[in-house]
Write a protein that holds these residues in place. Structure first.
Motif, short mmCIF file in Angstrom:
data_model
loop_
_atom_site.label_atom_id
_atom_site.label_comp_id
_atom_site.label_asym_id
_atom_site.label_seq_id
_atom_site.Cartn_x
_atom_site.Cartn_y
_atom_site.Cartn_z
N CYS A 30 5.64 -7.74 4.51
CA CYS A 30 5.23 -7.76 3.09
C CYS A 30 3.77 -7.31 2.92
O CYS A 30 3.01 -7.92 2.16
N ILE A 31 3.39 -6.26 3.61
CA ILE A 31 2.02 -5.75 3.53
C ILE A 31 1.87 -4.91 2.26
O ILE A 31 2.71 -4.08 1.95
N THR A 32 0.77 -5.13 1.54
CA THR A 32 0.53 -4.41 0.29
C THR A 32 -0.23 -3.10 0.57
O THR A 32 -0.67 -2.85 1.69
N GLU A 33 -0.39 -2.30 -0.49
CA GLU A 33 -1.14 -1.05 -0.34
C GLU A 33 -2.57 -1.33 0.10
O GLU A 33 -3.13 -0.64 0.96
N GLY A 34 -3.18 -2.38 -0.49
CA GLY A 34 -4.52 -2.79 -0.09
C GLY A 34 -4.57 -3.18 1.38
O GLY A 34 -5.53 -2.87 2.09
N GLY A 35 -3.52 -3.87 1.82
CA GLY A 35 -3.44 -4.26 3.23
C GLY A 35 -3.38 -3.06 4.15
O GLY A 35 -3.99 -3.07 5.24
N PHE A 36 -2.69 -2.01 3.71
CA PHE A 36 -2.61 -0.79 4.54
C PHE A 36 -3.98 -0.12 4.65
O PHE A 36 -4.32 0.41 5.70
N HIS A 37 -4.76 -0.16 3.56
CA HIS A 37 -6.13 0.39 3.61
C HIS A 37 -6.95 -0.33 4.68
O HIS A 37 -7.64 0.30 5.49
N VAL A 38 -6.87 -1.67 4.67
CA VAL A 38 -7.64 -2.49 5.61
C VAL A 38 -7.19 -2.22 7.05
O VAL A 38 -8.02 -2.05 7.96
N LEU A 39 -5.87 -2.20 7.26
CA LEU A 39 -5.34 -1.95 8.61
C LEU A 39 -5.75 -0.57 9.13
O LEU A 39 -6.16 -0.43 10.29
N ALA A 40 -5.61 0.44 8.27
CA ALA A 40 -5.94 1.81 8.69
C ALA A 40 -7.41 1.91 9.07
O ALA A 40 -7.77 2.53 10.08
N ALA A 41 -8.28 1.26 8.27
CA ALA A 41 -9.72 1.28 8.57
C ALA A 41 -10.00 0.61 9.90
O ALA A 41 -10.80 1.09 10.71
N ALA A 42 -9.33 -0.53 10.15
CA ALA A 42 -9.53 -1.25 11.40
C ALA A 42 -9.06 -0.42 12.60
O ALA A 42 -9.76 -0.32 13.61
N LEU A 43 -7.89 0.17 12.47
CA LEU A 43 -7.34 0.97 13.57
C LEU A 43 -8.18 2.22 13.82
O LEU A 43 -8.32 2.66 14.96
N SER B 232 7.66 -0.67 9.91
CA SER B 232 8.96 -0.57 9.23
C SER B 232 9.17 -1.73 8.25
O SER B 232 8.63 -2.82 8.42
N GLU B 233 9.98 -1.45 7.22
CA GLU B 233 10.41 -2.45 6.24
C GLU B 233 9.25 -3.07 5.47
O GLU B 233 9.30 -4.23 5.06
N ASN B 234 8.17 -2.32 5.32
CA ASN B 234 7.11 -2.66 4.38
C ASN B 234 7.09 -1.55 3.32
O ASN B 234 7.35 -0.40 3.62
N LYS B 235 6.78 -1.90 2.10
CA LYS B 235 6.86 -0.91 1.01
C LYS B 235 5.59 -0.07 0.96
O LYS B 235 4.79 -0.17 0.03
N LEU B 236 5.44 0.80 1.96
CA LEU B 236 4.31 1.72 1.95
C LEU B 236 4.42 2.69 0.80
O LEU B 236 3.45 2.93 0.08
N GLY B 237 5.62 3.27 0.64
CA GLY B 237 5.77 4.36 -0.31
C GLY B 237 4.94 5.55 0.15
O GLY B 237 4.29 5.53 1.20
N ASN B 238 4.91 6.58 -0.65
CA ASN B 238 4.13 7.77 -0.29
C ASN B 238 2.63 7.50 -0.22
O ASN B 238 1.96 8.00 0.69
N PRO B 239 2.04 6.68 -1.16
CA PRO B 239 0.60 6.41 -1.06
C PRO B 239 0.23 5.70 0.24
O PRO B 239 -0.74 6.06 0.90
#
Length: 736
Positions: free
Chosen positions: A308-321, A334-341
């Motif tokens: 259940c990671i949000t779009e904001g969560g993906f920003h944080v993860l990508a920055a960390a990685l 998988s099975e998180n609603k990334l969508g195209n953004p």
């Protein structure tokens, strides 16, 4: 005690250095000086051990307005310099302090030597010494620790964080930690450029004297795996009383505790972190991100499936990685609603030259062809495996992926199952792989709907001598097993067949399950399924018919002859026949032990969906009166378009023949072939059939009455002579 008093011009000098004077002597001196304070101007007490109360006695004396003392020495010259330096900074004599904080003051060699002299002096009874960010070097650390070794019993807290003391300085400090007189409870060595070597020295020292330390901070050092392991081992020591161990930032430490609670192991000792199914929320994602950024974290595999990671969560993860990318080789979101953004955010990893990602799973993340275009544009040369299954990328998305395949020199495994890909997408894939065939070794396309031409495209690709594909999946595992089994029997891939004949093969449960999986798959477009004499049971019939119900529209012919279907088997088959998508034209149930009751179930199903069936064979089943009656009701249905009816050896009697022929007379125009051989309908039955033949609507072309106990055919020949039946009838069998 010897007191040397020299009187000169009414000025007294009193020197009592190194005279083993303790608190009691200091008390006597201060009392005497209070009673006669006016003459003494210098008092030297260096090298004695007054304790804090002794120092306090004389310090209070200095506040007396009648006291003429100008010089009061407790300390040696260097310590005295330190005393003046510290007093200038903190506004108080350090001999009266329990805590000394000189953080952010660049001490240099001279000041360090002075501070060391102060620490060595018995007058100094500091409990806390904080020297954060004082630019202390390895050499200076040796000087300080040597001083602490000579007077270690009072110190309870020491901070040398933010100083580049390195492993050498840490090793010197360890000599203090090993001292049995050392009662240190809190030790802070963050940002000291310590490695696993220094960490090993610290843990070794603490194991030799473990009982006092309660707090140890080692954050922002490069401790490595072995360093983390040494610390973990220290915590297992039964004598270790550590209550707080920090080698991470606060957020990363929280993540560490959270993950340890779930997995039972410190994530810093792991190479794979799997938190699938845990709803992380933004707070936890931020903590995990802090952990990923930390240099101690050397994960190779990160699996955050369905978190259940949000779009904001993906920003944080990508920055960390992106800040610590070099170790990670596998990422599963998988099975998180990334969508195209969200997809575009994660793909920023590929822009990092340090990115070593080899395996990327983005299964069911709600991306479309737009996300695929972004992926193709940002594709990283290290990637070996890509999974985009269960995304509605469709043919347009596959076209983008195909452009990636044309240029990739590394991708070996590509999974695109359940992506709504049709023939057009399959064509794009096969074209791309022909233009660049040498790298891809596995392609998974299960759960798509390619049509036969799509399957043919990729099947032809496999024949290309340059093609390196070792695994091409159109099907799920069970269906794939069936495919291999059938290919072994038929010599051809069943996905390219329109007729599958397994008659005479005893399938058993395993094979039936596999065949069922094959029948369910959209790639399978069989028109004819022949399972004559396969020892299919009631249970297996349920499995097969359930599969056919899920994908019924292609099947036109089904032969289950010589199988004991039983009541439940016939019931499940009837459910299939009632399905409006069922377009079955030919049903053969020869010798299936169908009873009167089962015949009712079967014909009821056919009556509810009768328009497609053209041929029905129920030979060698004991239908009985009611069975024949129900079959006759089907034949009378105006929607019934049956052209061929085979009822050989069904023990049909003269009476039952009358029921049948009555039904045929009411709806005779479609029937072209009737086979009643091996039934004792006798002359009476033939006479009833003549009534059908006389009907001008009758278009019967073949009539088989082999071994029916007929002795008189005169009525039959007369009917044929006097009607138009001979215009249509091409074959008549009256043998025996």
């Amino acid at each position: 005690m010897t007191i040397c008093v020299i009187r000169k011009n009414n000025i007294f000098f009193n020197r009592l250095s190194d005279c083993s004077i303790t608190e009691e002597g200091y008390k006597a001196l201060s009392s005497a000086l209070r009673s006669n304070p006016s003459h003494l101007i210098e008092l030297d007490l260096t090298g004695n051990d007054p304790g804090q109360s002794g120092v306090k006695q004389l310090s209070d004396l200095l506040q007396d307005p009648n006291c003429q003392l100008k010089t009061l020495r407790f300390l040696g010259p260097a310590a005295d310099e330190a005393c003046q330096y510290v007093t200038g900074i903190v506004g108080k004599n350090p001999l009266l302090l329990r805590e000394l904080n000189l953080s952010e003051h660049e001490l240099g060699d001279t000041r360090v030597n002075q501070i060391a002299a102060l620490l060595q002096d018995k007058h100094c009874q500091l409990n806390t010494l904080i020297l954060y960010g004082c630019s202390i070097t390895e050499k200076q650390c040796l000087i300080l620790t040597s001083a602490l070794k000579s007077n270690p019993s009072h110190l309870r807290e020491l901070s040398l964080s933010g100083n580049q003391i390195k492993n050498t300085g840490v090793n010197h400090l360890c000599d203090v930690l090993k001292d049995s007189r050392c009662k240190l409870e809190r030790l802070r060595l963050s940002e000291c450029e310590m490695t696993d070597e220094g960490c090993s020295a610290v843990t070794s020292a603490l194991k030799s004297n473990p009982s006092h330390l309660r707090e140890l901070k080692l954050s922002r050092n490069k401790l490595g795996d072995s360093g983390v392991k040494h610390l973990s081992d220290l915590l297992m020591n039964t004598q270790c009383k550590l209550e707080k161990l920090e080698f991470l930032g606060p957020a990363a430490d929280e993540a560490c505790q959270y993950v340890t609670g779930i997995l039972g192991k410190n994530p810093l000792l792991l190479r794979e972190l799997k938190l699938s199914g845990h709803e992380l929320g933004d707070t936890r994602v931020n903590q995990i991100a802090a952990l990923l950024q930390d240099k101690h974290c050397q994960l190779n595999t990160l699996i955050l499936n369905n978190c259940c990671i949000t779009e904001g969560g993906f920003h944080v993860l990508a920055a960390a990685l992106n800040s610590n990318p070099s170790n990670l080789t596998e990422l599963d979101l998988s099975e998180n609603k990334l969508g195209n953004p969200g997809m575009k955010i994660i793909l920023t990893l590929f822009e990092n030259v340090q990115c070593r990602l080899e395996k990327l799973k983005l299964n069911c993340i709600s991306i479309t062809d737009e996300g695929c275009a972004a992926l193709a544009s940002a594709f990283n040369s290290n990637l070996r495996e890509l999974d985009l299954s269960r995304n509605q990328i469709r043919d347009s998305g596959v076209t983008e992926i195909s452009s990636l395949l044309r240029n990739s020199q590394t991708l070996q495994i590509l999974r695109l199952s359940d992506c709504s890909i049709t023939e057009e997408g399959y064509k794009a894939l096969s074209s791309a792989l022909r233009s660049n065939p040498s790298h891809l070794i596995e392609l998974d396309l299960t759960g798509n709907d390619p049509g036969q031409s799509g399957v043919k495209q990729l099947s032809d690709l496999l024949q290309d001598p340059n093609c390196q594909l070792k695994t091409l999946r159109f099907l799920g595992p069970a269906a794939d097993e069936a495919c291999q089994y059938v290919t072994g029997i038929m010599g051809k891939n069943p996905l390219l067949l329109r007729e599958l004949k397994l008659s005479g093969h005893e399938l058993r449960d395993t094979r039936v399950n596999q065949i069922a999986a094959l029948l369910q798959d959209k790639h399978c477009q069989l028109n004819t399924l022949l399972l004559y004499g396969c020892s299919i049971t009631e249970k297996q019939c349920l499995i097969l018919t359930s599969a056919l119900k899920s994908n019924p529209s292609h099947l036109r012919e089904l032969d289950l002859s010589w199988n004991k279907l039983g009541d439940s088997g016939v019931k499940h088959l009837s459910d299939l026949l009632m399905n409006t998508q069922c377009k079955l034209e030919k049903l053969v149930l020869y010798r299936c032990s169908i009873t009167e009751k089962q015949c009712l179930i079967l014909t009821s199903a056919l009556k509810s969906n009768p328009s497609h069936l053209r041929e029905l064979n129920l030979s060698r089943n004991e239908l009985g009166d009611s069975g024949v009656k129900h079959l006759s009701d089907l034949l009378m249905n105006t929607q019934c378009k049956l052209e061929k009816l085979v009822l050989c050896g069904c023990s049909i009697t003269e009476k039952q023949c009358l029921i049948l022929t009555s039904a045929l007379k009411s709806n005779p125009s479609h029937l072209r072939e009737l086979n009643l051989s091996w039934n004792q309908i006798k002359n009476t039955g033939v006479n009833h059939l003549c009534d059908v033949l006389k009907d001008s609507r009758c278009k019967l072309e073949r009539l088989s009455l082999y071994d029916c106990g007929i002795t008189d055919v005169s009525s039959l020949t007369q009917s044929l002579r006097n009607t138009k039946a001979l215009q249509f009838l091409k074959e008549l069998d009256l043998r025996r």
